[in-house]
Design a protein around this motif. Sequence first.
Motif, mmCIF file in Angstrom:
data_model
loop_
_atom_site.group_PDB
_atom_site.id
_atom_site.type_symbol
_atom_site.label_atom_id
_atom_site.label_comp_id
_atom_site.label_asym_id
_atom_site.label_seq_id
_atom_site.Cartn_x
_atom_site.Cartn_y
_atom_site.Cartn_z
ATOM 1 N N TRP A 152 -18.896 -5.822 -9.940
ATOM 2 C CA TRP A 152 -18.151 -6.878 -9.174
ATOM 3 C C TRP A 152 -17.041 -6.452 -8.404
ATOM 4 C CZ3 TRP A 152 -13.809 -8.028 -11.331
ATOM 5 C CH2 TRP A 152 -13.435 -7.911 -12.502
ATOM 6 N N THR B 223 -13.160 -6.756 -7.055
ATOM 7 C CA THR B 223 -11.677 -7.262 -7.255
ATOM 8 C C THR B 223 -11.323 -8.133 -6.107
ATOM 9 O OG1 THR B 223 -10.394 -5.502 -6.782
ATOM 10 C CG2 THR B 223 -11.221 -5.404 -9.063
ATOM 11 N N HIS B 224 -11.691 -7.796 -4.859
ATOM 12 C CA HIS B 224 -11.015 -8.214 -3.389
ATOM 13 C C HIS B 224 -9.378 -8.212 -4.061
ATOM 14 C CE1 HIS B 224 -14.577 -9.050 -1.981
ATOM 15 N NE2 HIS B 224 -14.958 -9.869 -2.762
ATOM 16 N N ASP B 225 -8.925 -7.283 -4.518
ATOM 17 C CA ASP B 225 -7.620 -6.728 -4.264
ATOM 18 C C ASP B 225 -7.560 -5.362 -4.598
ATOM 19 O OD1 ASP B 225 -4.920 -7.107 -4.800
ATOM 20 O OD2 ASP B 225 -4.697 -6.941 -6.781
ATOM 21 N N ILE C 283 -6.748 -1.939 -6.090
ATOM 22 C CA ILE C 283 -6.031 -1.499 -7.365
ATOM 23 C C ILE C 283 -5.788 0.094 -7.112
ATOM 24 C CG2 ILE C 283 -6.467 -1.513 -9.704
ATOM 25 C CD1 ILE C 283 -7.159 -4.115 -8.841
ATOM 26 N N TYR D 145 1.872 -1.806 -8.467
ATOM 27 C CA TYR D 145 2.802 -2.335 -9.523
ATOM 28 C C TYR D 145 2.856 -1.704 -10.616
ATOM 29 C CZ TYR D 145 1.894 -5.719 -5.832
ATOM 30 O OH TYR D 145 1.854 -6.282 -4.572
ATOM 31 N N LEU D 146 1.928 -0.788 -10.981
ATOM 32 C CA LEU D 146 1.611 0.217 -12.099
ATOM 33 C C LEU D 146 1.432 1.479 -11.668
ATOM 34 C CD1 LEU D 146 -1.422 0.626 -12.989
ATOM 35 C CD2 LEU D 146 -1.056 -1.718 -13.789
ATOM 36 N N GLN E 135 9.718 -10.904 -7.511
ATOM 37 C CA GLN E 135 9.470 -11.446 -8.847
ATOM 38 C C GLN E 135 10.224 -10.922 -9.865
ATOM 39 O OE1 GLN E 135 5.082 -11.457 -10.167
ATOM 40 N NE2 GLN E 135 5.912 -10.972 -12.159
ATOM 41 N N LEU F 230 10.040 -6.844 -9.815
ATOM 42 C CA LEU F 230 8.877 -6.367 -9.023
ATOM 43 C C LEU F 230 8.693 -6.802 -7.760
ATOM 44 C CD1 LEU F 230 5.734 -6.028 -11.545
ATOM 45 C CD2 LEU F 230 7.028 -4.241 -10.847
ATOM 46 N N ILE G 52 6.622 -7.902 -4.866
ATOM 47 C CA ILE G 52 5.226 -8.076 -4.666
ATOM 48 C C ILE G 52 4.922 -8.191 -3.240
ATOM 49 C CG2 ILE G 52 3.145 -9.694 -5.116
ATOM 50 C CD1 ILE G 52 4.662 -8.733 -7.743
ATOM 51 N N LEU H 173 -8.871 -7.428 -16.013
ATOM 52 C CA LEU H 173 -8.546 -8.363 -15.021
ATOM 53 C C LEU H 173 -8.990 -9.804 -15.132
ATOM 54 C CD1 LEU H 173 -9.070 -6.487 -11.594
ATOM 55 C CD2 LEU H 173 -6.931 -7.181 -12.552
ATOM 56 N N PHE I 117 0.817 -5.068 -15.390
ATOM 57 C CA PHE I 117 -0.825 -5.314 -15.211
ATOM 58 C C PHE I 117 -0.815 -6.663 -14.807
ATOM 59 C CE2 PHE I 117 -4.714 -6.993 -17.023
ATOM 60 C CZ PHE I 117 -5.547 -6.114 -16.516
ATOM 61 N N VAL J 43 0.321 -8.560 -12.837
ATOM 62 C CA VAL J 43 0.503 -8.820 -11.391
ATOM 63 C C VAL J 43 -0.999 -8.657 -10.937
ATOM 64 C CG1 VAL J 43 1.158 -8.027 -9.153
ATOM 65 C CG2 VAL J 43 2.796 -8.028 -11.012
ATOM 66 N N TYR J 44 -1.899 -7.625 -11.239
ATOM 67 C CA TYR J 44 -3.037 -7.564 -10.731
ATOM 68 C C TYR J 44 -4.024 -8.594 -11.332
ATOM 69 C CZ TYR J 44 -1.637 -3.002 -9.205
ATOM 70 O OH TYR J 44 -0.785 -1.931 -8.254
ATOM 71 N N ASN K 106 -3.133 -11.633 -9.345
ATOM 72 C CA ASN K 106 -3.885 -11.501 -7.750
ATOM 73 C C ASN K 106 -5.291 -11.500 -7.765
ATOM 74 O OD1 ASN K 106 -1.249 -10.813 -6.721
ATOM 75 N ND2 ASN K 106 -1.809 -8.620 -6.342
ATOM 76 N N PHE K 107 -5.722 -11.301 -8.678
ATOM 77 C CA PHE K 107 -7.398 -11.394 -8.815
ATOM 78 C C PHE K 107 -7.633 -12.793 -8.904
ATOM 79 C CE2 PHE K 107 -11.100 -11.554 -11.702
ATOM 80 C CZ PHE K 107 -12.042 -11.517 -10.871
ATOM 81 N N LEU L 91 -6.348 -14.517 -5.182
ATOM 82 C CA LEU L 91 -6.900 -14.075 -4.303
ATOM 83 C C LEU L 91 -8.215 -14.868 -4.067
ATOM 84 C CD1 LEU L 91 -5.831 -10.446 -4.004
ATOM 85 C CD2 LEU L 91 -4.769 -12.437 -2.606
ATOM 86 N N ASN L 92 -9.187 -14.632 -5.099
ATOM 87 C CA ASN L 92 -10.493 -15.278 -5.034
ATOM 88 C C ASN L 92 -10.405 -16.710 -5.207
ATOM 89 O OD1 ASN L 92 -11.895 -12.766 -4.863
ATOM 90 N ND2 ASN L 92 -10.740 -12.334 -6.650
#
Lengths: 296, 256
Positions: free
Chosen positions: A115, A117-119, A121, A156-157, A222, A230, A232, B15, B39, B41-42, B45-46, B49-50
């Motif tokens: 699948w 993530t639509h983000d 990474i 962010y990491l 944040q 952080l 964002i 995630l 971590f 943050v991701y 976001n996941f 966003l969705n």
Amino acid sequence: MNDAIPSLRSASALVPSRAGAGLKAVHYQDIIDNQPDIGWFEIHPENYMGRGGAPLRYLERIRSDYPISMHSVGTSLGSHQPLDTKHLDDLKYLVDRFQPGLISEHLSWSHGYEWFTHDLIPLVYTQASLDLVVDHIQQVQDRLQRQILIENPSSYLQFKQSDIPEQHFLVEAAKRSGAGLLLDVNNVYVSCSNHQWDIEEYLAPIPAELVGEIHLAGHAVQALGNEQVLLIDDHGSPVCTAVWELYRNCIDRIGTVPTLIERDSNIPDFATLYNEVQYAEYYLRQSKEVNRVSTC
Amino acid sequence: MSQLAELQQAFCDALRSPEMPTDALLDAIVDDGLNLQRFNVYRNNFIVLNGDALADMYPVIKRLVGDEAFRVLATAYVRSHPPQARTLLLYGDQFPAFLASIPELVELPYLADVARIEFAWTEAYHAQEHPVLTEDQVSSITADAFGQCQLLPHPTLHCIGSDYPIYSIWQANQSCETDELISLDQGESYVIVLRPEIDVEVSTVSQGAFHFLKQLQSGAIIEAAYEVAIEQDSTFDLGVFLTQHLLDGTFFQINS
Ligand SMILES: [Fe+2]
């Protein structure tokens, strides 16, 4: 949509060294009705991968009036998995139909599994992942028969395994694949702050001639424990003063390249976004002026 | 499996999960004492966003359950149905069935059917362009042959039947100002969603018309479709229906 207003122009494909704005569905009608004086618009091609309907018709209309660039979010260049040839076909279809002046994608991955993530990474920056990314960029360019630009990510990491600094990884990836770079100044600012990298050190190895486009956007702050923060990269507010400052330094150094104001959340009305685009336009003009004088 | 594949899969697993990421994953991240927050943050976001894409597709459901409850539902949906496509345009296709499966929502039995209208709306919005049936095409058919013809509804047509007044509910929630009360005693409704040109149209039809359209959609000839429709709804008047809808964009082609 208002079909009553015929297209007046047939805009060239070339994205000029001016400021542009991200094209948002809520602004379509405003843009068609008011024909703002703006250099170009940027779209995410994935938002136009439906099979028909209003988005494609609006885009057709707006493309006839303005150059566009395509900023892809779906190829997942850094994925361990093979690229999706169907997605590349869809991208090629849109490129052929809408003739973007610039095409770009992120140095990141979003397809790590079955699948998405639509983000975006971040990658592990190693020789092995560099080889993989170079191969993936070349596949995209071969399919599109075009050079693409690779964007520096916000992150962010970092992964412990990484042994190549991000900026060197980017430049290497571009040089070896024949791609250009999309320099996102806000991402530089966000990532350098998040990882305590030195901004000067980040920018120094980036050759001016590789940079084909610049992005500007706002970010959120944040708070974490221990008075740390952080940044964002949410594209949800106007560009901050520090990023404008950094932008002016960048264009004085690398030259005036097409500059986009990205806005993806808390989207204001078009007039407000247009005002922000005018700042970039103003700085671009000023920088051109300075460079002209200094080279005389 | 390569090291990169392992890392990317572990990252994706984490995630999607509400649990603490594995030590192996956290160990892979540069640790300044904040690696878990970094971590997260991701992970956030996941979900956001969705979840936002889902909220764009289901504004009426969001109004009906409220922002807070929608966020909880969206989070659960994103985790159980992570995006399967490279675009988010049709993300949320399983949301109606998901809503129907949530025990806490039994008090709102109409919710899944209202969600079906919203999904159909988006699907029609992005559907491929198709022409509509024209007078010329119809006039080439003789009256005798008409009943034996296949009358194909426009490919963007969706038929949504429900035991609840979902059309009234959907309609009343198109703007934020409404405080209209809708009695569930209004009973069943038959909704069609259609995009003959550029705008998506949502309307209701009679029970007979609904079954007639569904039969035609599955390829039945006009006569056979009519027989099913009249059996379901003895008040169905084919003449009246066709006068109103034959050339209004509901149909695509007629084949003898
Ligand atoms: Fe960007």
